[in-house]
Design a protein around this motif. Structure first.
Motif, PDB file in Angstrom:
ATOM      1  N   THR A 168       0.855  -1.180   0.000  1.00 52.59           N
ATOM      2  CA  THR A 168       0.000   0.000   0.000  1.00 52.59           C
ATOM      3  C   THR A 168       0.896   1.236   0.000  1.00 52.59           C
ATOM      4  O   THR A 168       1.814   1.352   0.816  1.00 52.59           O
ATOM      5  CB  THR A 168      -0.918   0.007   1.238  1.00 52.59           C
ATOM      6  OG1 THR A 168      -1.708  -1.181   1.226  1.00 52.59           O
ATOM      7  CG2 THR A 168      -1.834   1.218   1.215  1.00 52.59           C
ATOM      8  N   PHE A 169       0.628   2.147  -0.961  1.00 51.30           N
ATOM      9  CA  PHE A 169       1.397   3.381  -1.098  1.00 51.30           C
ATOM     10  C   PHE A 169       0.516   4.560  -0.668  1.00 51.30           C
ATOM     11  O   PHE A 169      -0.661   4.637  -1.051  1.00 51.30           O
ATOM     12  CB  PHE A 169       1.827   3.617  -2.548  1.00 51.30           C
ATOM     13  CG  PHE A 169       2.715   2.547  -3.117  1.00 51.30           C
ATOM     14  CD1 PHE A 169       4.090   2.741  -3.221  1.00 51.30           C
ATOM     15  CD2 PHE A 169       2.187   1.339  -3.580  1.00 51.30           C
ATOM     16  CE1 PHE A 169       4.899   1.770  -3.754  1.00 51.30           C
ATOM     17  CE2 PHE A 169       2.996   0.366  -4.111  1.00 51.30           C
ATOM     18  CZ  PHE A 169       4.351   0.586  -4.188  1.00 51.30           C
ATOM     19  N   SER A 170       1.062   5.473   0.108  1.00 54.68           N
ATOM     20  CA  SER A 170       0.344   6.697   0.456  1.00 54.68           C
ATOM     21  C   SER A 170       1.364   7.790   0.754  1.00 54.68           C
ATOM     22  O   SER A 170       2.545   7.523   1.002  1.00 54.68           O
ATOM     23  CB  SER A 170      -0.576   6.470   1.657  1.00 54.68           C
ATOM     24  OG  SER A 170       0.177   6.105   2.799  1.00 54.68           O
ATOM     25  N   LEU A 171       0.886   9.024   0.721  1.00 51.98           N
ATOM     26  CA  LEU A 171       1.742  10.162   1.025  1.00 51.98           C
ATOM     27  C   LEU A 171       1.638  10.492   2.505  1.00 51.98           C
ATOM     28  O   LEU A 171       0.586  10.289   3.140  1.00 51.98           O
ATOM     29  CB  LEU A 171       1.330  11.379   0.197  1.00 51.98           C
ATOM     30  CG  LEU A 171       1.534  11.256  -1.318  1.00 51.98           C
ATOM     31  CD1 LEU A 171       0.917  12.435  -2.024  1.00 51.98           C
ATOM     32  CD2 LEU A 171       3.017  11.154  -1.653  1.00 51.98           C
ATOM     33  N   ARG A 176       0.841  16.811   0.256  1.00 44.50           N
ATOM     34  CA  ARG A 176      -0.420  16.484  -0.397  1.00 44.50           C
ATOM     35  C   ARG A 176      -0.848  17.562  -1.392  1.00 44.50           C
ATOM     36  O   ARG A 176      -1.617  17.301  -2.309  1.00 44.50           O
ATOM     37  CB  ARG A 176      -1.516  16.260   0.649  1.00 44.50           C
ATOM     38  CG  ARG A 176      -1.241  15.024   1.503  1.00 44.50           C
ATOM     39  CD  ARG A 176      -2.375  14.718   2.463  1.00 44.50           C
ATOM     40  NE  ARG A 176      -2.090  13.505   3.216  1.00 44.50           N
ATOM     41  CZ  ARG A 176      -2.410  12.291   2.809  1.00 44.50           C
ATOM     42  NH1 ARG A 176      -2.998  12.148   1.648  1.00 44.50           N
ATOM     43  NH2 ARG A 176      -2.140  11.227   3.552  1.00 44.50           N
ATOM     44  N   ASN A 177      -0.367  18.817  -1.206  1.00 43.75           N
ATOM     45  CA  ASN A 177      -0.678  19.871  -2.169  1.00 43.75           C
ATOM     46  C   ASN A 177       0.168  19.760  -3.427  1.00 43.75           C
ATOM     47  O   ASN A 177      -0.237  20.203  -4.502  1.00 43.75           O
ATOM     48  CB  ASN A 177      -0.469  21.255  -1.542  1.00 43.75           C
ATOM     49  CG  ASN A 177      -1.539  21.584  -0.513  1.00 43.75           C
ATOM     50  OD1 ASN A 177      -2.604  20.970  -0.531  1.00 43.75           O
ATOM     51  ND2 ASN A 177      -1.265  22.519   0.375  1.00 43.75           N
ATOM     52  N   ASN A 178       1.354  19.195  -3.282  1.00 45.21           N
ATOM     53  CA  ASN A 178       2.296  19.162  -4.408  1.00 45.21           C
ATOM     54  C   ASN A 178       2.269  17.847  -5.173  1.00 45.21           C
ATOM     55  O   ASN A 178       2.570  17.822  -6.360  1.00 45.21           O
ATOM     56  CB  ASN A 178       3.720  19.407  -3.903  1.00 45.21           C
ATOM     57  CG  ASN A 178       3.923  20.816  -3.408  1.00 45.21           C
ATOM     58  OD1 ASN A 178       3.158  21.711  -3.754  1.00 45.21           O
ATOM     59  ND2 ASN A 178       4.937  21.020  -2.575  1.00 45.21           N
ATOM     60  N   TRP A 179       1.940  16.754  -4.516  1.00 44.84           N
ATOM     61  CA  TRP A 179       2.145  15.440  -5.127  1.00 44.84           C
ATOM     62  C   TRP A 179       0.879  14.595  -5.020  1.00 44.84           C
ATOM     63  O   TRP A 179       0.033  14.806  -4.152  1.00 44.84           O
ATOM     64  CB  TRP A 179       3.319  14.701  -4.477  1.00 44.84           C
ATOM     65  CG  TRP A 179       4.572  15.499  -4.485  1.00 44.84           C
ATOM     66  CD1 TRP A 179       5.060  16.275  -3.483  1.00 44.84           C
ATOM     67  CD2 TRP A 179       5.489  15.616  -5.576  1.00 44.84           C
ATOM     68  NE1 TRP A 179       6.229  16.867  -3.872  1.00 44.84           N
ATOM     69  CE2 TRP A 179       6.519  16.485  -5.146  1.00 44.84           C
ATOM     70  CE3 TRP A 179       5.554  15.072  -6.854  1.00 44.84           C
ATOM     71  CZ2 TRP A 179       7.591  16.808  -5.960  1.00 44.84           C
ATOM     72  CZ3 TRP A 179       6.621  15.408  -7.654  1.00 44.84           C
ATOM     73  CH2 TRP A 179       7.623  16.264  -7.214  1.00 44.84           C
ATOM     74  N   GLU A 180       0.847  13.615  -5.886  1.00 48.36           N
ATOM     75  CA  GLU A 180      -0.269  12.672  -5.873  1.00 48.36           C
ATOM     76  C   GLU A 180       0.278  11.278  -6.162  1.00 48.36           C
ATOM     77  O   GLU A 180       1.172  11.127  -7.006  1.00 48.36           O
ATOM     78  CB  GLU A 180      -1.304  13.063  -6.939  1.00 48.36           C
ATOM     79  CG  GLU A 180      -2.536  12.180  -6.928  1.00 48.36           C
ATOM     80  CD  GLU A 180      -3.584  12.664  -7.940  1.00 48.36           C
ATOM     81  OE1 GLU A 180      -4.772  12.394  -7.715  1.00 48.36           O
ATOM     82  OE2 GLU A 180      -3.206  13.311  -8.922  1.00 48.36           O
ATOM     83  N   ALA A 223       0.292  -4.496  -7.599  1.00 42.19           N
ATOM     84  CA  ALA A 223       0.545  -4.874  -6.210  1.00 42.19           C
ATOM     85  C   ALA A 223       1.879  -4.360  -5.698  1.00 42.19           C
ATOM     86  O   ALA A 223       2.060  -4.181  -4.497  1.00 42.19           O
ATOM     87  CB  ALA A 223       0.483  -6.390  -6.077  1.00 42.19           C
ATOM     88  N   THR A 224       2.834  -4.122  -6.589  1.00 46.14           N
ATOM     89  CA  THR A 224       4.177  -3.727  -6.144  1.00 46.14           C
ATOM     90  C   THR A 224       4.621  -2.373  -6.681  1.00 46.14           C
ATOM     91  O   THR A 224       5.700  -1.918  -6.338  1.00 46.14           O
ATOM     92  CB  THR A 224       5.200  -4.784  -6.586  1.00 46.14           C
ATOM     93  OG1 THR A 224       5.141  -4.924  -8.015  1.00 46.14           O
ATOM     94  CG2 THR A 224       4.908  -6.125  -5.932  1.00 46.14           C
ATOM     95  N   HIS A 225       3.818  -1.715  -7.530  1.00 43.07           N
ATOM     96  CA  HIS A 225       4.212  -0.460  -8.149  1.00 43.07           C
ATOM     97  C   HIS A 225       3.101   0.583  -7.994  1.00 43.07           C
ATOM     98  O   HIS A 225       1.913   0.236  -7.882  1.00 43.07           O
ATOM     99  CB  HIS A 225       4.506  -0.633  -9.645  1.00 43.07           C
ATOM    100  CG  HIS A 225       5.716  -1.454  -9.931  1.00 43.07           C
ATOM    101  ND1 HIS A 225       5.750  -2.829  -9.718  1.00 43.07           N
ATOM    102  CD2 HIS A 225       6.958  -1.108 -10.405  1.00 43.07           C
ATOM    103  CE1 HIS A 225       6.940  -3.276 -10.052  1.00 43.07           C
ATOM    104  NE2 HIS A 225       7.687  -2.274 -10.470  1.00 43.07           N
ATOM    105  N   ALA A 226       3.496   1.828  -8.000  1.00 41.91           N
ATOM    106  CA  ALA A 226       2.546   2.942  -7.959  1.00 41.91           C
ATOM    107  C   ALA A 226       3.092   4.086  -8.805  1.00 41.91           C
ATOM    108  O   ALA A 226       4.285   4.135  -9.128  1.00 41.91           O
ATOM    109  CB  ALA A 226       2.305   3.405  -6.520  1.00 41.91           C
ATOM    110  N   TYR A 227       2.191   4.979  -9.199  1.00 45.86           N
ATOM    111  CA  TYR A 227       2.582   6.165  -9.960  1.00 45.86           C
ATOM    112  C   TYR A 227       2.682   7.369  -9.013  1.00 45.86           C
ATOM    113  O   TYR A 227       1.795   7.603  -8.187  1.00 45.86           O
ATOM    114  CB  TYR A 227       1.561   6.485 -11.045  1.00 45.86           C
ATOM    115  CG  TYR A 227       1.651   5.616 -12.257  1.00 45.86           C
ATOM    116  CD1 TYR A 227       2.815   5.575 -13.030  1.00 45.86           C
ATOM    117  CD2 TYR A 227       0.567   4.829 -12.667  1.00 45.86           C
ATOM    118  CE1 TYR A 227       2.895   4.774 -14.147  1.00 45.86           C
ATOM    119  CE2 TYR A 227       0.637   4.027 -13.780  1.00 45.86           C
ATOM    120  CZ  TYR A 227       1.816   4.005 -14.522  1.00 45.86           C
ATOM    121  OH  TYR A 227       1.909   3.230 -15.627  1.00 45.86           O
TER     122      TYR A 227
END
Length: 871
Positions: A739-742, A749-753, A759-763
């Protein structure tokens, strides 16, 4: 086209004729260069026409008025009336005159010298207007001139693109190559082709029907070429859907602005069955007498002009097939089924660049059999032995023959007949052969060696076309009416150490047999009849001398058996005739005594395996090993190869404990050796393997993979994203899903998303374009799926950098001083000029009580272009 008059000195004068004049109000290029468009005159009486003058002063102090000379102007088409320039009179001149391509709306005011356009120019009608201007004295004579005045008409986007057909129709074949165009659409735009106004971009607006998530068709946005997509190449099937309607859109301005003109057209596509199909199995009769090469099949690609070729996955010494440029498949020579009965190869189609056009087709060839092989005797001479006492009708042997033609067909069916018998005594029909099996039998009576010890037979073997003679000899052998007799009834004894090697010969024994030599009746077979329950001994026979050799067959063990009383018999492979039996003469005795030898301990198992969790406490019992000493001595245990010092063993009990924390991530399967040695003789030792399989626990937090840098090209334009990967040293059971989160921080949270990819990668993507050219640290929270799960905060370094054409960051080189570069200096100068111009514009607006902010905004594209030209 309204704008404001800006005076370089800030002073404005009123001329006698009521025309507002400033000697610094006409803009021109250096030394007769092309001029920018001059918007309006500086005359107050023209303000009544609703025309306002606008210009930017350049550093050289040029104005909108001046003496008569050759000039060039650029004027946007449309836009209505406007003043271009004011020529000043130089005595003795009192007026001006103009001629040339006036288009009915371009003229000069004779008295004041004001050059103006009283209407709208049209680029599509005429790109350039060439004029001549001259000054005249009071008598009408030319004072100066004529001078060339050229007006270049600038195009605006005032034409929408138009398709050259009201509807398009196309045909595509099933399984056509993705990206290969099968049709084109074409549109034109009457605007200037050298500008974006006429640069067209095609796209598919709608797709009817669209049964899959991805479109089955795609279009080249520049050429209008329509081709199957990868999905379409795979799924297009006329049996499921044979007609599609595409709504194709075309936009000018290269489709990059929302203000572009748009047109659309329907494209009707018919899907037809693929021409590229493998033929069914091809059957070719062997040894064909036709003139070769012979055409045996044909293939056809969906695309014209392809190049056909044949290849094999498994290379053969030669492939007797070829293919023509038209796709005709040929067999080049007669085939031999007995050499090879099937062929499998592939046909491919390639374009002129060598790229595959279609998927390879698999071609199957079956070579059909003809009767072209005669029967072959399996042996040059078949010898069959028959005992004298065999009764009539007995099977005495078989004649074997083969046929290379196809098995289980009439071509390979063989039949057997006795052609002749020598001698023909006591009868010429002593033997019978089964026609379809070749089994040889006695016809009706037993043979007698006194009549003949040998018979020669010729057996005729035939198929439906050929015949062969096979030679057979029948040997009449003596019956087994004599038993083997040992030369000794007792061979005494022998004493052996228990460690004597396997295969050692202990004793030679001998028996004799009175039957005919070199027959099954006289050959002797020796066996241990009693005293060897575990087959510790074996007896081999020399067939020439009938001498027997007693050998060690298995390891001896004093502790298990220290003495053997062997009873050995002698028999023949041929059965004895009735009323004759083996007796005591065919038996002998032999004793074997075993002496003890000090042996090393013996492990109960060769390998000890167990599985434990990597987090078990130190001093946990993991297993117990066991060994014994054959002589009864006490055994002591130790470990070898425990390089990680994870284990310890109780030397007396063999219990193995953990000696330090285990770690599966360092070694999942830990293999060492256990040593068992005699207490009183440490040199006597044995070894066994101890294998510890460590089960994983979730004891490693997830991390970000650092195999590649994370960066975005500066300036950020929006829509970019980069792929990040999470890794975990634990077993896949614990990290198969992340699980990926900022981090919960406002700036983050204002600059990035961040968004899930799998299951192993996120953008990771920027949320806006206002980033500086530097490296940012983005705090990311990672969770694995362990129980309980582990969380890790990782500060990912993300670079915002200028990129090369290969989309990689430039490496900035430190400058030796902090002075601005030439480009920076020009930028500063332009900024100062823009500020001064804005202030002067405000003064003029106040004087005229008119505001035209939209035309004087410093970000106007024309103003920027003008400043770039002046810089």
């Amino acid at each position: 086209m309204g704008a404001e008059i800006i005076s370089k000195g800030g002073a404005v004068e009123q001329c006698a004729e009521g025309i507002l004049v400033n000697e610094q109000m006409l803009e021109h290029d250096k030394e007769n260069g092309p001029r920018k468009s001059l918007q309006e005159p500086d005359c107050a009486n023209l303000c009544d026409m609703g025309i306002t003058i606008a210009m930017w002063l350049n550093p050289e102090g040029l104005s909108v008025s001046g003496p008569l000379k050759a000039m060039n102007f650029s004027v946007q088409e449309g836009g209505g009336p406007r003043i271009l320039h004011q020529f000043t009179l130089e005595p003795p001149a009192v007026s001006f005159r103009m001629s040339g391509e006036k288009a009915g709306i371009i003229d000069i005011e004779a008295k004041t010298g004001i050059l103006y356009i009283n209407g709208s120019l049209d680029w599509e009608t005429k790109h350039v207007h060439k004029l001549q201007v001259e000054s005249l004295d009071g008598s009408g004579s030319i004072v100066k001139g004529p001078y060339a005045v050229t007006i270049y008409v600038e195009d605006i986007n005032d034409n929408q693109p138009v398709f050259n057909q009201t509807r398009y129709f196309g045909v595509v074949r099933q399984n056509s190559r993705p990206g290969k165009p099968f049709m084109y659409v074409h549109a034109t735009d009457h605007d200037d082709p050298t500008t974006p106004h006429a640069q067209l971009s095609y796209s598919i607006l709608h797709h009817f029907p669209n049964p899959y998530e991805e479109m089955l068709f795609q279009i080249d946005n520049v050429t209008g070429a329509i081709s199957p997509s990868k999905t379409g190449s795979y799924y297009l099937d006329p049996q499921k859907q044979d007609t599609f309607t595409l709504v194709v859109s075309v936009k000018d301005m290269a489709g990059k602005t929302t203000n572009a003109f748009t047109s659309s057209v329907d494209v009707i596509i018919t899907v037809m069955e693929s021409l590229w199909k493998a033929p069914s199995i091809i059957y070719i009769k062997e040894n064909s007498t036709q003139v070769h090469p012979v055409n045996i099949s044909k293939v056809q690609s969906n695309e014209p002009g392809v190049i056909y070729a044949i290849f094999e996955k498994e290379k053969q010494p030669r492939l007797p097939f070829s293919i023509s440029e038209n796709g005709d498949i040929y067999v080049n020579e007669p085939l031999d089924r007995e050499e090879k009965d099937t062929y499998t190869f592939f046909v491919v189609s390639k374009d002129d660049k060598g790229e595959l056009v279609d998927k390879p087709l698999q071609i199957h060839i079956v070579v059909e059999d003809i009767n072209d092989n005669p029967p072959v005797c399996q042996q040059n001479l078949t010898i069959i032995e028959v005992q004298e006492n065999e009764i009539g009708g007995s099977n005495i042997g078989t004649v074997f023959a083969t046929d290379m033609d196809k098995k289980d067909t009439l071509n390979s069916r063989l039949q057997f007949h006795i052609h002749s018998q020598e001698p023909e005594f006591p009868s010429k029909s002593l033997f019978y052969i089964q026609q379809d099996t070749g089994t040889l039998q006695l016809s009706g009576r037993s043979l007698n060696k006194r009549d003949s010890a040998k018979y020669s037979l010729k057996v005729l073997v035939t198929d439906s076309k050929f015949e062969t003679i096979c030679d057979v000899e029948v040997h009449v052998i003596d019956i087994n009416d004599q038993i083997p007799i040992f030369e000794k009834s007792d061979y005494g004894s022998v004493t052996l150490a228990e460690n004597i090697p396997i295969g050692t010969v202990l004793l030679e024994i001998q028996a004799t047999d009175g039957d005919e030599p070199d027959t099954g009746s006289s050959l002797i077979i020796y066996q241990v009849e009693k005293g060897d329950p575990n087959n510790t001994f074996i007896i081999e026979t020399d067939s020439e001398t009938n001498r027997g050799f007693i050998k060690i067959n298995k390891p001896l063990d004093f502790e298990t058996m220290s003495e053997y009383n062997l009873v050995i018999n002698a028999t023949n492979p041929e059965p004895l005739v009735p009323n004759v039996e083996y007796n005591a003469s065919s038996l002998t005795k032999f004793k074997v005594f075993i002496t003890n030898v000090d042996e090393p301990p013996v492990f109960l198992e060769p390998v000890y395996k167990t599985e434990v969790s990597e987090d078990i406490p130190v001093n946990t019992l993991v297993m117990t090993v066991g060994a014994y000493d054959p002589e009864g001595d006490s055994v002591r245990y130790s470990l070898e190869g425990d390089v990680r010092k994870w284990l310890r063993i109780d030397s007396a009990t063999g219990q193995v404990y953990t000696a330090s924390p285990l770690d599966r991530e360092k070694e999942e399967i830990y293999s060492i050796e256990v040593v068992a040695s005699e207490l009183n003789n440490a040199a006597q030792k044995s070894k066994a393997f101890l294998v510890l399989h460590l089960r994983d626990v979730n004891d490693n937090p997830p991390q970000i993979a650092t195999d590649y840098p994370t960066f975005f090209c500066y300036p950020v334009s929006g829509g970019e994203k980069t792929l990040i990967q999470a890794t975990d040293a634990d077993e896949q059971y614990f990290y198969s899903k992340f699980t990926f989160s900022l981090a919960d921080e406002m700036n983050t949270r204002n600059n990035w998303e961040i968004s899930k990819f799998n299951a192993t990668h996120a953008y990771l993507s920027p949320k806006h374009a206002n980033f500086e050219e530097k490296t940012y640290e983005v705090p990311i929270i990672l969770n694995d799926n362990g129980n309980p799960s582990l969380e890790n905060r990782v500060n990912l370094k993300v670079s915002i950098c200028k990129c090369s054409s290969e989309n990689s960051c430039f490496i900035e080189i430190d400058r030796p001083h902090s002075w601005p570069t030439a480009g920076q200096a020009i930028g500063i100068l332009l900024a100062v000029l823009i500020i001064i111009g804005a202030i002067l514009a405000g003064v003029f607006c106040h004087m005229k009580h008119k505001e035209k902010n939209e035309k004087s905004h410093p970000k106007d594209a024309k103003d920027n272009a003008e400043l770039d030209r002046l810089a």
